[in-house]
Write a protein that holds these residues in place. Structure first.
Motif, PDB file in Angstrom:
ATOM      1  N   ILE A  23      47.604  49.154  34.441  1.00  0.00           N
ATOM      2  CA  ILE A  23      46.263  49.378  34.995  1.00  0.00           C
ATOM      3  C   ILE A  23      45.504  48.061  35.099  1.00  0.00           C
ATOM      4  O   ILE A  23      44.871  47.770  36.115  1.00  0.00           O
ATOM      5  N   TYR A  24      45.584  47.247  34.051  1.00  0.00           N
ATOM      6  CA  TYR A  24      44.900  45.952  34.082  1.00  0.00           C
ATOM      7  C   TYR A  24      45.409  45.091  35.226  1.00  0.00           C
ATOM      8  O   TYR A  24      44.619  44.492  35.959  1.00  0.00           O
ATOM      9  N   ASN A  25      46.726  45.007  35.396  1.00  0.00           N
ATOM     10  CA  ASN A  25      47.277  44.153  36.442  1.00  0.00           C
ATOM     11  C   ASN A  25      46.880  44.613  37.837  1.00  0.00           C
ATOM     12  O   ASN A  25      46.571  43.789  38.706  1.00  0.00           O
ATOM     13  N   ILE A  26      46.841  45.915  38.070  1.00  0.00           N
ATOM     14  CA  ILE A  26      46.423  46.430  39.377  1.00  0.00           C
ATOM     15  C   ILE A  26      44.943  46.126  39.616  1.00  0.00           C
ATOM     16  O   ILE A  26      44.568  45.619  40.685  1.00  0.00           O
ATOM     17  N   LEU A  27      44.099  46.408  38.627  1.00  0.00           N
ATOM     18  CA  LEU A  27      42.663  46.151  38.783  1.00  0.00           C
ATOM     19  C   LEU A  27      42.363  44.659  38.904  1.00  0.00           C
ATOM     20  O   LEU A  27      41.502  44.250  39.685  1.00  0.00           O
ATOM     21  N   PHE A  28      43.092  43.836  38.149  1.00  0.00           N
ATOM     22  CA  PHE A  28      42.868  42.395  38.207  1.00  0.00           C
ATOM     23  C   PHE A  28      43.314  41.829  39.558  1.00  0.00           C
ATOM     24  O   PHE A  28      42.676  40.909  40.085  1.00  0.00           O
ATOM     25  N   LEU A  29      44.370  42.391  40.133  1.00  0.00           N
ATOM     26  CA  LEU A  29      44.794  41.980  41.466  1.00  0.00           C
ATOM     27  C   LEU A  29      43.706  42.290  42.493  1.00  0.00           C
ATOM     28  O   LEU A  29      43.357  41.438  43.322  1.00  0.00           O
ATOM     29  N   LEU A  30      43.147  43.493  42.432  1.00  0.00           N
ATOM     30  CA  LEU A  30      42.067  43.869  43.350  1.00  0.00           C
ATOM     31  C   LEU A  30      40.836  42.981  43.143  1.00  0.00           C
ATOM     32  O   LEU A  30      40.201  42.553  44.112  1.00  0.00           O
ATOM     33  N   PHE A  31      40.514  42.699  41.887  1.00  0.00           N
ATOM     34  CA  PHE A  31      39.375  41.826  41.589  1.00  0.00           C
ATOM     35  C   PHE A  31      39.625  40.418  42.129  1.00  0.00           C
ATOM     36  O   PHE A  31      38.714  39.783  42.663  1.00  0.00           O
ATOM     37  N   THR A  32      40.851  39.936  42.010  1.00  0.00           N
ATOM     38  CA  THR A  32      41.191  38.603  42.516  1.00  0.00           C
ATOM     39  C   THR A  32      41.030  38.537  44.034  1.00  0.00           C
ATOM     40  O   THR A  32      40.506  37.547  44.562  1.00  0.00           O
ATOM     41  N   TYR A  34      38.971  40.337  45.756  1.00  0.00           N
ATOM     42  CA  TYR A  34      37.523  40.342  45.971  1.00  0.00           C
ATOM     43  C   TYR A  34      36.925  38.955  45.727  1.00  0.00           C
ATOM     44  O   TYR A  34      36.075  38.488  46.491  1.00  0.00           O
ATOM     45  N   VAL A  35      37.387  38.268  44.699  1.00  0.00           N
ATOM     46  CA  VAL A  35      36.900  36.912  44.399  1.00  0.00           C
ATOM     47  C   VAL A  35      37.270  35.958  45.530  1.00  0.00           C
ATOM     48  O   VAL A  35      36.456  35.121  45.937  1.00  0.00           O
ATOM     49  N   ILE A  36      38.477  36.080  46.056  1.00  0.00           N
ATOM     50  CA  ILE A  36      38.909  35.208  47.157  1.00  0.00           C
ATOM     51  C   ILE A  36      38.042  35.435  48.392  1.00  0.00           C
ATOM     52  O   ILE A  36      37.620  34.475  49.054  1.00  0.00           O
ATOM     53  N   VAL A  37      37.757  36.685  48.698  1.00  0.00           N
ATOM     54  CA  VAL A  37      36.891  36.992  49.841  1.00  0.00           C
ATOM     55  C   VAL A  37      35.494  36.414  49.624  1.00  0.00           C
ATOM     56  O   VAL A  37      34.914  35.793  50.520  1.00  0.00           O
ATOM     57  N   ALA A  38      34.953  36.577  48.428  1.00  0.00           N
ATOM     58  CA  ALA A  38      33.628  36.017  48.117  1.00  0.00           C
ATOM     59  C   ALA A  38      33.646  34.493  48.209  1.00  0.00           C
ATOM     60  O   ALA A  38      32.665  33.875  48.642  1.00  0.00           O
ATOM     61  N   PHE A  39      34.753  33.877  47.817  1.00  0.00           N
ATOM     62  CA  PHE A  39      34.879  32.424  47.879  1.00  0.00           C
ATOM     63  C   PHE A  39      34.804  31.941  49.322  1.00  0.00           C
ATOM     64  O   PHE A  39      34.041  31.023  49.644  1.00  0.00           O
ATOM     65  N   TYR A  40      35.577  32.547  50.201  1.00  0.00           N
ATOM     66  CA  TYR A  40      35.592  32.097  51.586  1.00  0.00           C
ATOM     67  C   TYR A  40      34.316  32.452  52.341  1.00  0.00           C
ATOM     68  O   TYR A  40      33.982  31.792  53.325  1.00  0.00           O
ATOM     69  N   LEU A  49      31.243  35.756  39.377  1.00  0.00           N
ATOM     70  CA  LEU A  49      32.563  36.369  39.478  1.00  0.00           C
ATOM     71  C   LEU A  49      33.636  35.494  38.833  1.00  0.00           C
ATOM     72  O   LEU A  49      34.546  36.001  38.176  1.00  0.00           O
ATOM     73  N   MET A  50      33.528  34.192  39.009  1.00  0.00           N
ATOM     74  CA  MET A  50      34.504  33.286  38.404  1.00  0.00           C
ATOM     75  C   MET A  50      34.379  33.270  36.881  1.00  0.00           C
ATOM     76  O   MET A  50      35.382  33.196  36.171  1.00  0.00           O
ATOM     77  N   ILE A  51      33.166  33.341  36.376  1.00  0.00           N
ATOM     78  CA  ILE A  51      32.970  33.419  34.923  1.00  0.00           C
ATOM     79  C   ILE A  51      33.589  34.705  34.386  1.00  0.00           C
ATOM     80  O   ILE A  51      34.276  34.698  33.363  1.00  0.00           O
ATOM     81  N   ILE A  52      33.376  35.811  35.091  1.00  0.00           N
ATOM     82  CA  ILE A  52      33.991  37.078  34.694  1.00  0.00           C
ATOM     83  C   ILE A  52      35.505  36.971  34.778  1.00  0.00           C
ATOM     84  O   ILE A  52      36.222  37.423  33.882  1.00  0.00           O
ATOM     85  N   PHE A  53      36.019  36.355  35.839  1.00  0.00           N
ATOM     86  CA  PHE A  53      37.454  36.196  36.039  1.00  0.00           C
ATOM     87  C   PHE A  53      38.098  35.464  34.860  1.00  0.00           C
ATOM     88  O   PHE A  53      39.061  35.942  34.270  1.00  0.00           O
ATOM     89  N   TYR A  54      37.561  34.315  34.506  1.00  0.00           N
ATOM     90  CA  TYR A  54      38.145  33.526  33.418  1.00  0.00           C
ATOM     91  C   TYR A  54      37.945  34.202  32.057  1.00  0.00           C
ATOM     92  O   TYR A  54      38.863  34.210  31.231  1.00  0.00           O
ATOM     93  N   SER A  55      36.782  34.759  31.818  1.00  0.00           N
ATOM     94  CA  SER A  55      36.512  35.431  30.539  1.00  0.00           C
ATOM     95  C   SER A  55      37.398  36.657  30.359  1.00  0.00           C
ATOM     96  O   SER A  55      37.945  36.888  29.277  1.00  0.00           O
TER      97      SER A  55
END
Length: 112
Positions: A23-32, A34-40, A49-55
């Motif tokens: 479950i974590y890996n699937i949700l983290f993939l989706l979150f990643t 989302y982060v990439i889209v927000a980045f571009y 989002l990056m602070i949440i990602f690393y934490s």
């Protein structure tokens, strides 16, 4: 094989650990994604989002390591890789979280 009570490798924590990691890996993939889209799109929320990602990456690494250390077979097979991964994640947090908080470049780039 790990979750079957008839197996020699069975331990009651294998099931919850496998489900947690899946479950974590699937949700983290989706979150990643989302982060990439927000980045571009240079969204203003990207630093948070990056602070949440690393934490989250560090926290889940620690929790996963603690869960696996409760399983005798996993403890025997451990080669120290999880400790190295936690250390790498902690170093990444120590570098990138302050950068995303303090950097003027980040504040000037992600403004939309």
């Amino acid at each position: 094989m790990l979750t079957s009570k008839d197996s020699g490798y069975y331990h009651p924590l294998w099931g919850p650990v496998i489900i947690f990691e899946a479950i974590y890996n699937i949700l983290f993939l989706l979150f990643t994604v989302y982060v990439i889209v927000a980045f571009y799109r240079k969204k203003a929320m990207l630093p948070r989002l990056m602070i949440i990602f690393y934490s989250l990456s560090l926290t889940v690494g620690i929790v996963d390591s603690l869960l696996l250390s409760q399983i005798p077979m996993a403890r025997e097979l451990a080669d120290g890789g999880s400790i190295r991964d936690i250390a790498r994640s902690a170093i990444a947090c120590a570098i990138w979280i302050p950068y995303f908080i303090k950097s003027e470049r980040v504040q000037n780039t992600f403004v939309r």
